[in-house]
Design an enzyme around this catalytic site. Sequence first.
Site, short mmCIF file in Angstrom:
data_model
loop_
_atom_site.label_atom_id
_atom_site.label_comp_id
_atom_site.label_asym_id
_atom_site.label_seq_id
_atom_site.Cartn_x
_atom_site.Cartn_y
_atom_site.Cartn_z
N HIS A 1 -28.46 -10.18 -0.63
CA HIS A 1 -28.11 -9.35 -1.78
C HIS A 1 -28.44 -7.89 -1.45
O HIS A 1 -29.30 -7.62 -0.61
CB HIS A 1 -28.85 -9.80 -3.04
CG HIS A 1 -30.33 -9.88 -2.87
ND1 HIS A 1 -30.97 -10.99 -2.34
CD2 HIS A 1 -31.30 -8.99 -3.13
CE1 HIS A 1 -32.26 -10.78 -2.28
NE2 HIS A 1 -32.50 -9.57 -2.75
N GLU B 1 -25.74 -14.85 -17.17
CA GLU B 1 -25.51 -13.40 -17.05
C GLU B 1 -24.03 -13.04 -16.90
O GLU B 1 -23.70 -11.97 -16.37
CB GLU B 1 -26.32 -12.82 -15.87
CG GLU B 1 -27.81 -13.12 -15.96
CD GLU B 1 -28.65 -12.38 -14.93
OE1 GLU B 1 -28.42 -11.19 -14.69
OE2 GLU B 1 -29.56 -13.01 -14.37
#
Length: 310
Positions: free
Chosen positions: A250, A158
Amino acid sequence: MVDEVDDNGDANSTGDNSLVNMKGFSFKEVLGSDSARKSAFILLDSSNGENAILLADKNAFPVDKTSWSAILTGSTLKPIMKNDIYSSYTLCMPNEFSGVKSTLIYPCNEKHIAKYRDQKRFIINETPEDYRTITLPYIQRNQMSLEWVYNILDHKAEVDRIIYEETDPHDGFILAPDLKWSGEQLECLYVQALVRRKGIKSIRDLTANDLPLLEGIRDKGLNAIKEKYGLDKHQIRAYFHYQPSFYHLHVHFIHVSYEAPASGVAKAVLLDDVINNLKLIPDFYQRSTLTFTAKEQDPLVVLFRAAKNW
Ligand code: M7G
């Protein structure tokens, strides 16, 4: 079979946009569906005997003039009925607007299957003592693999999707679109910040020492979103999940009007509230009872029910 799907089950980790076919998969079971969100979670068999999960979400409609002009010129209307000035049709849209945003988890394990299977939910009030005696030992024994997180942090997957990166080993993070977002419609904007530091499992581990990290994620993350997508900080909801599925800290950032899965109370904990609580009480998250919802077959729920006799 899907030869473009790599060992991590990531069909596009290198930015390869070639088409993937699904011939090697067959239908096994509908794990769940959500008619309001227009999504379905399907368990698949693969020809080599492993399971896969397909998560299919119909996209929201575009809200810009260019897209709608293209839809109107490229669509056909299949009549269903007509009565006076009223008529109904199935609108068959051009290919570029009729795709279904999908995620393939392959191979998947029992934890993935349990996560997407429709089940009863329960509220759990986790005291610090419960965390120490039930949750923490469970997390230490049964973590979901964090390989995909490390792939992003190590620039192995990514890479082309990174929106912003702060490289400091202590307070650094990477901001990138979440797997759930196609990256196209701002009304469903969903990006996430993955912290660079390993070992912060969830908000339970946070103390006032982490304030520079959290304030950096909030301020620089919101700035980066504004620069890339033009959305102001007052249009973004930033939160943690408790419990998360992946125990590497996160932050979720979504469009404020988007009712994303698990963005409500008893699952989402606002980043601003966490910062505020840590400023007031440095060890707030070690001293608090934290409340969350979880599914009946979640092993953590099973452990809580056994420990508390309910
Ligand atoms: P969570 O709270 O740990 O789990 O959030 P849950 O929300 O899935 O229950 C993890 C977040 O990471 C979710 O919003 C996922 O959609 C997202 N995510 C998961 N995976 C495996 C990936 C991935 O490979 N890439 C990206 N960009 N996001 C992912």
